[in-house]
Motif scaffolding. Structure first.
Motif, PDB file in Angstrom:
ATOM      1  N   LEU A 185     -18.296  47.062 -10.143  1.00  0.00           N
ATOM      2  CA  LEU A 185     -17.822  45.745  -9.710  1.00  0.00           C
ATOM      3  C   LEU A 185     -17.073  45.819  -8.383  1.00  0.00           C
ATOM      4  O   LEU A 185     -17.223  44.946  -7.534  1.00  0.00           O
ATOM      5  CB  LEU A 185     -16.941  45.119 -10.786  1.00  0.00           C
ATOM      6  N   ALA A 186     -16.262  46.849  -8.199  1.00  0.00           N
ATOM      7  CA  ALA A 186     -15.527  46.998  -6.941  1.00  0.00           C
ATOM      8  C   ALA A 186     -16.494  47.131  -5.778  1.00  0.00           C
ATOM      9  O   ALA A 186     -16.299  46.534  -4.718  1.00  0.00           O
ATOM     10  CB  ALA A 186     -14.596  48.205  -7.013  1.00  0.00           C
ATOM     11  N   TYR A 187     -17.566  47.890  -5.971  1.00  0.00           N
ATOM     12  CA  TYR A 187     -18.547  48.076  -4.907  1.00  0.00           C
ATOM     13  C   TYR A 187     -19.341  46.798  -4.643  1.00  0.00           C
ATOM     14  O   TYR A 187     -19.450  46.332  -3.516  1.00  0.00           O
ATOM     15  CB  TYR A 187     -19.497  49.224  -5.254  1.00  0.00           C
ATOM     16  N   TYR A 188     -19.896  46.187  -5.689  1.00  0.00           N
ATOM     17  CA  TYR A 188     -20.789  45.050  -5.509  1.00  0.00           C
ATOM     18  C   TYR A 188     -20.059  43.736  -5.283  1.00  0.00           C
ATOM     19  O   TYR A 188     -20.674  42.761  -4.865  1.00  0.00           O
ATOM     20  CB  TYR A 188     -21.789  44.944  -6.665  1.00  0.00           C
ATOM     21  N   SER A 189     -18.744  43.701  -5.509  1.00  0.00           N
ATOM     22  CA  SER A 189     -18.007  42.467  -5.223  1.00  0.00           C
ATOM     23  C   SER A 189     -17.948  42.203  -3.719  1.00  0.00           C
ATOM     24  O   SER A 189     -17.640  41.100  -3.295  1.00  0.00           O
ATOM     25  CB  SER A 189     -16.602  42.533  -5.814  1.00  0.00           C
ATOM     26  N   LYS A 190     -18.280  43.203  -2.915  1.00  0.00           N
ATOM     27  CA  LYS A 190     -18.374  43.007  -1.457  1.00  0.00           C
ATOM     28  C   LYS A 190     -19.628  42.216  -1.096  1.00  0.00           C
ATOM     29  O   LYS A 190     -19.688  41.595  -0.044  1.00  0.00           O
ATOM     30  CB  LYS A 190     -18.426  44.359  -0.746  1.00  0.00           C
ATOM     31  N   PHE A 191     -20.633  42.252  -1.965  1.00  0.00           N
ATOM     32  CA  PHE A 191     -21.919  41.623  -1.679  1.00  0.00           C
ATOM     33  C   PHE A 191     -22.192  40.389  -2.529  1.00  0.00           C
ATOM     34  O   PHE A 191     -22.946  39.519  -2.129  1.00  0.00           O
ATOM     35  CB  PHE A 191     -23.058  42.628  -1.895  1.00  0.00           C
ATOM     36  N   LEU A 192     -21.614  40.363  -3.728  1.00  0.00           N
ATOM     37  CA  LEU A 192     -21.830  39.256  -4.661  1.00  0.00           C
ATOM     38  C   LEU A 192     -20.482  38.662  -5.038  1.00  0.00           C
ATOM     39  O   LEU A 192     -19.517  39.399  -5.264  1.00  0.00           O
ATOM     40  CB  LEU A 192     -22.520  39.753  -5.939  1.00  0.00           C
ATOM     41  N   SER A 193     -20.407  37.357  -5.131  1.00  0.00           N
ATOM     42  CA  SER A 193     -19.159  36.731  -5.566  1.00  0.00           C
ATOM     43  C   SER A 193     -18.969  36.970  -7.060  1.00  0.00           C
ATOM     44  O   SER A 193     -19.937  37.171  -7.803  1.00  0.00           O
ATOM     45  CB  SER A 193     -19.188  35.233  -5.277  1.00  0.00           C
ATOM     46  N   LEU A 194     -17.713  36.944  -7.479  1.00  0.00           N
ATOM     47  CA  LEU A 194     -17.446  37.132  -8.902  1.00  0.00           C
ATOM     48  C   LEU A 194     -17.999  35.970  -9.717  1.00  0.00           C
ATOM     49  O   LEU A 194     -18.433  36.160 -10.856  1.00  0.00           O
ATOM     50  CB  LEU A 194     -15.946  37.315  -9.143  1.00  0.00           C
ATOM     51  N   SER A 195     -18.018  34.764  -9.133  1.00  0.00           N
ATOM     52  CA  SER A 195     -18.606  33.642  -9.865  1.00  0.00           C
ATOM     53  C   SER A 195     -20.112  33.841 -10.030  1.00  0.00           C
ATOM     54  O   SER A 195     -20.687  33.500 -11.063  1.00  0.00           O
ATOM     55  CB  SER A 195     -18.301  32.318  -9.171  1.00  0.00           C
ATOM     56  N   GLY A 196     -20.758  34.418  -9.015  1.00  0.00           N
ATOM     57  CA  GLY A 196     -22.182  34.737  -9.126  1.00  0.00           C
ATOM     58  C   GLY A 196     -22.425  35.808 -10.177  1.00  0.00           C
ATOM     59  O   GLY A 196     -23.368  35.719 -10.970  1.00  0.00           O
ATOM     60  N   LEU A 197     -21.565  36.826 -10.188  1.00  0.00           N
ATOM     61  CA  LEU A 197     -21.687  37.875 -11.206  1.00  0.00           C
ATOM     62  C   LEU A 197     -21.444  37.316 -12.603  1.00  0.00           C
ATOM     63  O   LEU A 197     -22.074  37.750 -13.565  1.00  0.00           O
ATOM     64  CB  LEU A 197     -20.700  39.012 -10.917  1.00  0.00           C
TER      65      LEU A 197
END
Length: 87
Positions: free
Chosen positions: A47-59
């Motif tokens: 999550l720390a890595y991909y939160s740079k590319f995807l919003s948490l609401s999207g996740l």
């Protein structure tokens, strides 16, 4: 799919460096101790890595996990990365 691709790429890079080190030891006529590796990618790091590319609401929409819980994982991971374990 993205996680699997990243995992495979990181595994290849790591294993290549392992093979390079074996060759280095051979050229220096040093004893190389063989090892086995098990790659683990934890949720907080993912999550720390991909939160740079995807919003948490999207996740949240993708995973069904509450955005607040996802945020907690990301914040915890960042705190652990800054923590000084030497004391």
């Amino acid at each position: 799919m993205v996680l699997e691709t990243a995992r495979k790429k990181l595994s290849r890079i790591f294993l290549k460096s392992h093979e390079d080190m074996k060759l280095f030891y051979q050229t220096k006529k040093l004893n190389f101790v063989e090892a086995q590796f098990n790659f683990v990618y934890d949720t907080a790091s993912f999550l720390a890595y991909y939160s740079k590319f995807l919003s948490l609401s999207g996740l949240q929409r993708i995973t069904g996990v509450n955005q607040g819980q996802l945020s907690h994982y990301v914040i915890l991971q960042k705190k652990l990365l800054r923590f000084d374990f030497s004391n």
